[in-house]
Design an enzyme around this catalytic site. Structure first.
Site, short mmCIF file in Angstrom:
data_model
loop_
_atom_site.label_atom_id
_atom_site.label_comp_id
_atom_site.label_asym_id
_atom_site.label_seq_id
_atom_site.Cartn_x
_atom_site.Cartn_y
_atom_site.Cartn_z
N ASP A 39 0.86 -1.19 0.00
CA ASP A 39 0.00 0.00 0.00
C ASP A 39 0.89 1.23 0.00
O ASP A 39 1.97 1.24 0.62
CB ASP A 39 -0.92 0.01 1.22
CG ASP A 39 -1.93 1.15 1.16
OD1 ASP A 39 -2.97 0.97 0.51
OD2 ASP A 39 -1.65 2.22 1.75
N GLU A 41 1.04 5.66 0.26
CA GLU A 41 0.43 6.98 0.47
C GLU A 41 1.17 7.94 -0.45
O GLU A 41 2.39 7.85 -0.63
CB GLU A 41 0.56 7.42 1.93
CG GLU A 41 -0.08 6.47 2.93
CD GLU A 41 -1.56 6.23 2.67
OE1 GLU A 41 -2.23 7.15 2.17
OE2 GLU A 41 -2.04 5.12 2.96
N HIS A 180 -5.40 5.07 6.39
CA HIS A 180 -4.66 5.83 5.38
C HIS A 180 -3.19 5.98 5.76
O HIS A 180 -2.54 6.98 5.41
CB HIS A 180 -5.29 7.21 5.16
CG HIS A 180 -6.60 7.15 4.46
ND1 HIS A 180 -6.76 6.78 3.14
CD2 HIS A 180 -7.86 7.39 4.92
CE1 HIS A 180 -8.02 6.81 2.80
NE2 HIS A 180 -8.73 7.17 3.88
N ASP A 185 -2.83 -0.13 6.32
CA ASP A 185 -3.70 -0.49 5.20
C ASP A 185 -3.25 -1.79 4.54
O ASP A 185 -4.08 -2.59 4.10
CB ASP A 185 -3.73 0.64 4.18
CG ASP A 185 -4.51 1.85 4.67
OD1 ASP A 185 -4.94 1.83 5.84
OD2 ASP A 185 -4.68 2.81 3.89
#
Length: 597
Positions: A39, A41, A180, A185
């Site tokens: 994952d 960001e 987030h 995540d």
């Protein structure tokens, strides 16, 4: 038709012991697959204008966590305020963090040999690939699983109102709540992945290959029929789906019969008509083939023989038509269903009557032979000429303006254009196209272009087929990666024999066995091969592969130097009409030629 030539060779010890894996072990079992759930960001949604701020990844296999990876990343630009509020990652947190160029090699090493998994994978993988490209790193050829896409196929609205990560994590009771932040995540995505795999296991999806191609369109009733593949070999060949009355529903080919047939019931099949076929299927018949070419040919022959309702192609080869230059005092062009041993010249076969009529129109454009259909004697009576004669497009033998000998000159030119050199047709139509283009009559120019293309392509096809069809025997072989040889015997354009010479066996002796057991084929009337045109074209495609060697050749296998085949490349590239003849508003793309089909 299949012969496997095997010869004994001295060896020590006993024969190798083969282990037959169970049906469910075909492919890569999911319990043996290492997944890297990742994952990211980022500072935005587009990798061209945004950067990565955090990478989190979890490596799992067989339900166990093997390792975790987490790092902040300096995106090289300020983090937008709303992103900072959403993720909790601020400029101060990433100020001393490594850049993506420094982080990427470590992450790729962590994920090496894994199947990448992400929720909305195109987003995360898209950023990682863009970063690798920008840094000059080679992106590994990862298999990628998207849990969001998979959830849409497995779950219904009754299960979960949407496929957001937070929704799915709650549905599968993940102990990790998505926040987030990349690692949290990724952990939640691991739980979602395991929940989905548990669902898929009850649907018969047990391997990575089945997971990668899973389709929700396969109904539970169809999945229950996957046992029909149990009896099929793990080998190349042909498979036939039949109904409860033994009627053939569908014929296909595969390099791996068992895996391919099983995929109809568990994985990748998305065609709606195939779902209907599977509902009717009661049995599957498998036919092993020695070589891929034999499988292709057998498939064509079985489709033509059984005409299965769920096969869309190759069902009616007998419906093909041929253009014939008739044998009479004043020959003409005629569409016929078959080739006869009557000494006539033939062009074809045509699968479409429209294309055949275009080829006829092209020949009539170039040669002033008659277009009427009545029979004419050697001394036709005098009468009034037709409009084509008045236009100079027919020499009008019907009214006695030309005798048999003079008319035969034009007929011979037609025969040469079909069998040897299409130049007169190309030149006549090119002149016509040029005149039309200068007059800005582009639609008419395109009609003539299509006529010329239809003739040139059909003439090239006829010449290629006829070249192989007149050879009593062609024996060819190609070395296999394991050191053996695959060999084929072609007689009058028909595949008469196929087989494999195992590694270490004498190649010549093995090919001799295959040749001796090949089918006897009677010569057909030229230019038709002793098989369908599609079969002969498949054979030609194999013969033209790199590495194929001619072992024996009876007769002459050649095409005319100035034949239609030599004009195909020209047809694809010539006449871009950059001199201002083409108006783009007339529907032609910039630089497109009126000659280009």
């Amino acid at each position: 038709m299949t012969v496997e030539a095997t010869f004994a060779s001295p060896r020590s010890g006993g024969p190798p012991v083969g282990v037959q894996t169970s049906f469910d072990e075909l492919g890569t079992p999911l319990r043996e697959v290492t997944f890297c759930v990742v994952d990211l960001e980022t500072t935005g949604g587009n990798p061209d204008s945004a950067g990565i701020t955090e990478i989190g990844a979890v490596k799992v296999r067989g339900g166990e966590v093997l390792g975790e990876f987490q790092t902040l990343v300096n995106p090289g630009a300020a983090i937008p305020p709303f992103i900072a509020v959403l993720t909790g990652i601020t400029d101060a947190m990433v100020a001393s963090a490594p850049t993506v160029n420094e982080v990427l090699p470590t992450f790729l090493e962590f994920a090496r040999g894994c199947v990448l998994v992400a929720h909305n994978a195109p987003f995360d993988v898209g950023f990682l690939r863009a970063a690798a490209d920008a840094a000059g790193y080679r992106w590994p050829s990862f298999n990628v699983i998207d849990t969001a896409r998979l959830a849409r196929r497995v779950l219904t609205r009754d299960d979960a109102p949407n496929c957001k990560l937070a929704t799915l994590a709650a549905y599968f009771k993940s102990p990790t709540t998505p926040t987030h932040r990349a690692l949290a995540d990724a952990r939640a995505t691991v739980d979602v992945l395991h929940g989905l795999l548990e669902r898929l296991g009850s649907l018969g999806v047990h391997t990575l290959e089945e997971l990668s191609t899973f389709s929700s369109r396969v109904s539970p009733a169809q999945r229950r029929k996957r046992h029909l593949a149990d009896k099929l070999p793990h080998a190349p060949g042909i498979y036939l789906f039949t109904d409860d009355r033994g009627r053939v529903l569908y014929v296909g080919k595969s390099k791996d019969l068992r895996t391919r047939v099983r995929s109809y019931f568990t994985a990748s099949e998305t065609r709606s008509r195939m779902g209907e076929m599977l509902n009717l299927a009661a049995d599957v018949i498998g036919i092993e083939c020695a070589t891929p070419l034999e499988a292709e040919v057998r498939e064509l022959r079985l489709i033509a023989a059984h005409k299965p309702r769920y096969n869309r192609r190759s069902r009616f080869p007998e419906r093909a038509s041929w253009l014939k230059v008739t044998v009479e005092p004043f020959p003409r062009l005629s569409l016929v269903r078959d080739v006869k041993a009557d000494g006539a010249t033939y062009l074809g076969p045509f699968g479409s009557r429209r294309v055949a009529e275009q080829a006829i129109a092209a020949l009539h454009e170039a040669f002033p032979i008659r277009q009427c259909t009545q029979r004419l004697s050697r001394s036709p009576g005098r009468g009034s000429a037709c409009v084509l004669a008045e236009m100079g497009r027919c020499v009008a033998p019907c009214v006695g303006t030309v005798d048999v000998a003079a008319y035969a000159v034009h007929v011979e030119a037609v025969r040469r254009a079909i069998t040897t050199d299409p130049s007169p047709v190309i030149e006549a139509i090119t002149r016509r196209i040029r005149v039309l283009a200068e007059q800005q009559r582009y639609e008419e120019a395109i009609v003539h272009r299509d006529r010329m293309a239809a003739f040139v392509r059909s003439a090239a096809r006829t010449q290629r087929l006829a070249a192989l069809a007149r050879c009593p025997e062609v024996v060819a072989a190609r070395r296999l990666p394991d050191g053996g040889w695959e060999a084929h015997v072609i007689r009058y354009g028909r595949l008469a024999g196929a087989g494999v010479v195992p590694p270490g066996s004498p190649a010549r002796a093995g090919i001799a066995v295959i040749t001796a057991s090949a089918e006897t084929v009677e010569p057909p009337p030229p230019p038709r091969p002793a098989a369908t045109a599609e079969e002969t074209e498949r054979i030609l495609a194999w013969l033209e592969q790199p590495g194929v060697r001619l072992v024996e050749l009876s007769g002459e296998w050649s095409c005319p130097v100035a034949g239609a085949e030599s004009r195909i490349a020209w047809l694809d590239t010539a006449y871009d009409w950059r001199e201002g003849h083409v108006d783009d508003s007339r529907g032609l793309r910039p630089g497109q030629s009126p000659l280009r089909p």
